[in-house]
Scaffold this active site. Structure first.
Site, mmCIF file in Angstrom:
data_model
loop_
_atom_site.group_PDB
_atom_site.id
_atom_site.type_symbol
_atom_site.label_atom_id
_atom_site.label_comp_id
_atom_site.label_asym_id
_atom_site.label_seq_id
_atom_site.Cartn_x
_atom_site.Cartn_y
_atom_site.Cartn_z
ATOM 1 N N CYS A 59 1.000 -1.217 -0.030
ATOM 2 C CA CYS A 59 0.097 0.032 -0.042
ATOM 3 C C CYS A 59 0.885 1.350 -0.216
ATOM 4 C CB CYS A 59 -1.043 0.163 1.270
ATOM 5 S SG CYS A 59 -1.860 -1.512 1.381
ATOM 6 N N ASP A 91 -2.348 -3.894 7.390
ATOM 7 C CA ASP A 91 -3.562 -4.917 8.126
ATOM 8 C C ASP A 91 -3.499 -6.119 7.355
ATOM 9 O OD1 ASP A 91 -4.012 -2.517 9.048
ATOM 10 O OD2 ASP A 91 -6.262 -2.258 8.558
ATOM 11 N N CYS A 132 -2.151 2.553 3.332
ATOM 12 C CA CYS A 132 -3.192 1.661 3.918
ATOM 13 C C CYS A 132 -3.923 2.149 4.832
ATOM 14 C CB CYS A 132 -1.936 0.771 4.891
ATOM 15 S SG CYS A 132 -2.830 -1.066 5.149
ATOM 16 N N ASP A 133 -4.965 1.407 5.285
ATOM 17 C CA ASP A 133 -6.197 1.757 5.755
ATOM 18 C C ASP A 133 -6.171 2.909 6.901
ATOM 19 O OD1 ASP A 133 -7.010 -0.450 4.379
ATOM 20 O OD2 ASP A 133 -7.756 -1.673 5.791
ATOM 21 N N LYS A 134 -5.245 2.497 7.815
ATOM 22 C CA LYS A 134 -5.306 3.548 9.166
ATOM 23 C C LYS A 134 -4.550 4.897 8.715
ATOM 24 C CE LYS A 134 -7.713 0.385 11.087
ATOM 25 N NZ LYS A 134 -7.597 -0.619 9.576
ATOM 26 N N CYS A 204 -5.285 -2.132 -1.038
ATOM 27 C CA CYS A 204 -6.473 -3.134 -1.602
ATOM 28 C C CYS A 204 -7.586 -2.722 -2.348
ATOM 29 C CB CYS A 204 -7.032 -4.009 -0.430
ATOM 30 S SG CYS A 204 -6.102 -4.819 0.868
ATOM 31 N N GLU A 454 -9.449 -6.578 13.485
ATOM 32 C CA GLU A 454 -10.367 -6.927 12.362
ATOM 33 C C GLU A 454 -10.422 -8.215 12.338
ATOM 34 O OE1 GLU A 454 -9.632 -3.177 9.235
ATOM 35 O OE2 GLU A 454 -8.744 -4.970 8.720
ATOM 36 N N SER A 480 -12.785 -6.209 8.450
ATOM 37 C CA SER A 480 -11.973 -5.591 7.481
ATOM 38 C C SER A 480 -13.039 -4.885 6.381
ATOM 39 C CB SER A 480 -10.922 -6.744 6.693
ATOM 40 O OG SER A 480 -10.828 -6.151 5.506
#
Length: 564
Positions: A59, A91, A132-134, A204, A454, A480
């Site tokens: 990511c 993640d 990435c996600d966070k 993702c 998650e 997730s």
């Protein structure tokens, strides 16, 4: 004097001037000269570039180049740029392990570090780049705390993997484990999925958490139009980053601050886009946290109010067919927003980082070029949004369910109670879970885990084994953005603080009704009182370091799991 000339003469060093001028600041400037500053650079505003570059995740592996593009844009605009790094965690790589407990806390670490660097160095404005996600909510919380002119840049989505003519994504590998366990594919086929699922740089690919949050931030007005959907490896992504450097300088010139952009209506726009696209449940947690930081009154009830009027119109993974790169090809988030604006679902008068309103940005935006295969307003996947807020005696403060792609929105069955995801996953793989069961994973909340991990491993294996619509999965942890099936998370109050899930016993009957927005268990008040008297909070699972500090500070998931 013209307005334009006045703006050119305005001193934009709104904070850095305390270092740039004065004999007493000679030592301070000496350090900056070591970085290459010349006399003229001290007359310019200093703008930070918060980079989340890292080699621990695809990511973020390319973000250093994007940071340098932003630096170039800042220089070209007439400011002095300074790149600094903050952290990221993967993640996907930590999923299903104890490492997943550090995912949500990393959001706070990112916010803390951005706030710390920008404040300590007296920077005047900020470009923040996340992958990435966070990263996204972490950067946005940091931006909200600082309330300095800022632009967020998304590192971009990964392209789909290819195997035997079919598109793959990261979740394909998670679900492949369930298919392998069920005897549907062999080990060689599973290995091929592993090798093909993630072809290169980017987050993702489906409408999972990273792409959901990038879409929400663009809809909120804090990213440049179109930037949320550009793939990580596209030339557009470098252009986005360079343009962000120039845009943040313009914000500084015009005196436009995050509080001017991130209004209640802007958050409503973000929620509208998330619901329309079928985004991740994590968006609820993160938008609550960002709103708290910028002092906007946002609650779970706001999400439910918007959900009821916004149809789910996108056929995107995890429950659909397409990925973010496909959406980009037909117009991306601006085209989706134009459609929603034309339908009266978007506030057009909200200010954005372009210095223009949403409506002004959309005036020149082409319509979707899709033939309604990806986006179809007239024949939506669901008449209302897919992120449902459930309440009842099992989650008085609320729980979040995602119903996209489901034909079943009701289940009544026996509780199968586990105090960790690993134990639940083992039971699923051992075929101990049957259709009609409600798998409960508790003590997985913000304080209980700690870190609210998650549950993608458990949910994906259920789907891979064909149990996605016949077995419900309930937790005070998170899911997730890649999770689908009958999954309910964020149950609050959490088990660790004595929430009702802590009082559940094996085979208690649980009812989940997404249409009636209810979640309950059939236990008498007298029995609940008896269990409550016997219950004792287990000791926290961390007594020092990051997780211990997090567990002491973190709030309920219903408040966004905030720490301040």
């Amino acid at each position: 004097m013209t307005k334009e000339h006045s703006e050119q003469q305005k001193d934009l060093r709104i904070r850095s001037k305390v270092i740039s001028e004065g004999v007493s600041r000679t030592p301070n400037r000496a350090y900056l000269r070591a970085l290459g500053f010349e006399d003229e650079d001290f007359q310019k505003p200093m703008i930070g570039v918060a980079s989340t570059w890292s080699e621990v995740t695809p990511c973020n592996m390319h973000i250093d180049g994007l940071a340098r593009a932003s630096k170039q844009g800042i220089s070209e605009a007439g400011a002095s740029p300074l790149i600094f790094n903050t952290i990221t965690v993967s993640d996907g790589i930590s999923m299903g392990t104890d490492g997943m407990r550090f995912s949500l806390p990393s959001r706070e670490i990112i916010a803390d570090s951005i706030e710390s660097v920008v404040s300590a160095e007296n920077l005047d404005a900020l470009v923040a780049i996340g992958g990435c996600d966070k990263n996204m909510p972490g950067c946005m919380i940091g931006i909200a705390r600082l309330n300095l002119p800022a632009v967020f840049v998304y590192g971009g989505t990964i392209l789909p993997g290819k195997l035997d003519g079919k598109d793959l994504d990261a979740v394909s590998a998670f679900e492949g484990v369930g298919q392998y366990n069920n005897g549907e594919i062999d080990k060689e086929a599973l290995h091929k999925v592993e090798c093909a699922a993630c072809p290169g740089a980017g987050a993702c690919g489906g409408m999972f958490t990273a792409n959901t949050m990038s879409s929400a931030i663009e809809a909120m007005g804090m990213s440049l139009p179109g930037s949320a959907s550009h793939p990580a490896v596209s030339t557009n992504k470098s252009k986005d980053s360079r343009a962000a450097g120039k845009a943040v300088y313009k914000l500084l010139e015009k005196g436009i601050y995050p509080k001017d952009i991130m209004t209640k209506e802007a958050f409503e726009n973000a929620i509208t886009v998330v619901m329309a696209l079928g985004g991740s449940t994590n968006a609820i947690l993160h938008l609550l946290a960002i709103a708290h930081t910028i002092e906007v009154d946002l609650t779970l009830d706001d999400f439910e109010k918007i959900r009821k009027r916004v149809p789910h119109i996108a056929d995107l993974r995890p429950s659909g067919k397409y990925v973010m790169a496909h959406l980009d090809e037909v117009g991306g988030i601006p085209a989706v927003m134009k459609l929603l604006h034309d339908k009266g679902l978007i506030h057009g008068d909200c200010l954005t980082v372009t210095g223009k309103t949403v409506a002004e940005n959309l005036e020149q935006q082409p319509d979707l070029t899709d033939n309604k295969s990806i986006i179809d307003f007239d024949n939506p996947k669901h008449a209302t949004g897919p992120l449902v807020i459930l309440k009842g005696n099992l989650a008085p403060e609320g729980a979040v369910a995602k119903i996209s792609g489901l034909s079943v929105t009701y289940i009544k069955g026996p509780a199968r109670v586990f105090d960790s995801e690993s134990k639940a996953t083992k039971a699923i793989l051992n075929d101990e879970i049957k259709p009609g069961d409600v798998v409960v994973i508790r003590y997985a909340g913000p304080k209980g885990a700690p870190g609210m991990p998650e549950m993608l491993s458990a949910s994906s294996i259920l789907v891979g084994k064909g149990l996605g619509e016949s077995v419900a999965l309930l937790t005070d942890g998170r899911f997730s953005g890649g999770s689908h099936g009958l999954v309910i998370g964020h149950a609050a109050p959490e088990s660790q603080v004595g929430g009702p899930m802590a009082l559940l016993e094996e085979n208690d009957t649980i009812t989940i009704d997404a249409e009636k927005l209810e979640i309950s268990f059939d236990v008498s008040d007298e029995e609940l009182e008896r269990r409550n008297k016997q219950w004792q909070a287990p000791p926290l699972k961390a007594n020092r370091g990051t997780l211990a500090k997090y567990a002491k500070l973190v709030s309920s998931a219903s408040k966004g799991a905030i720490t301040d």
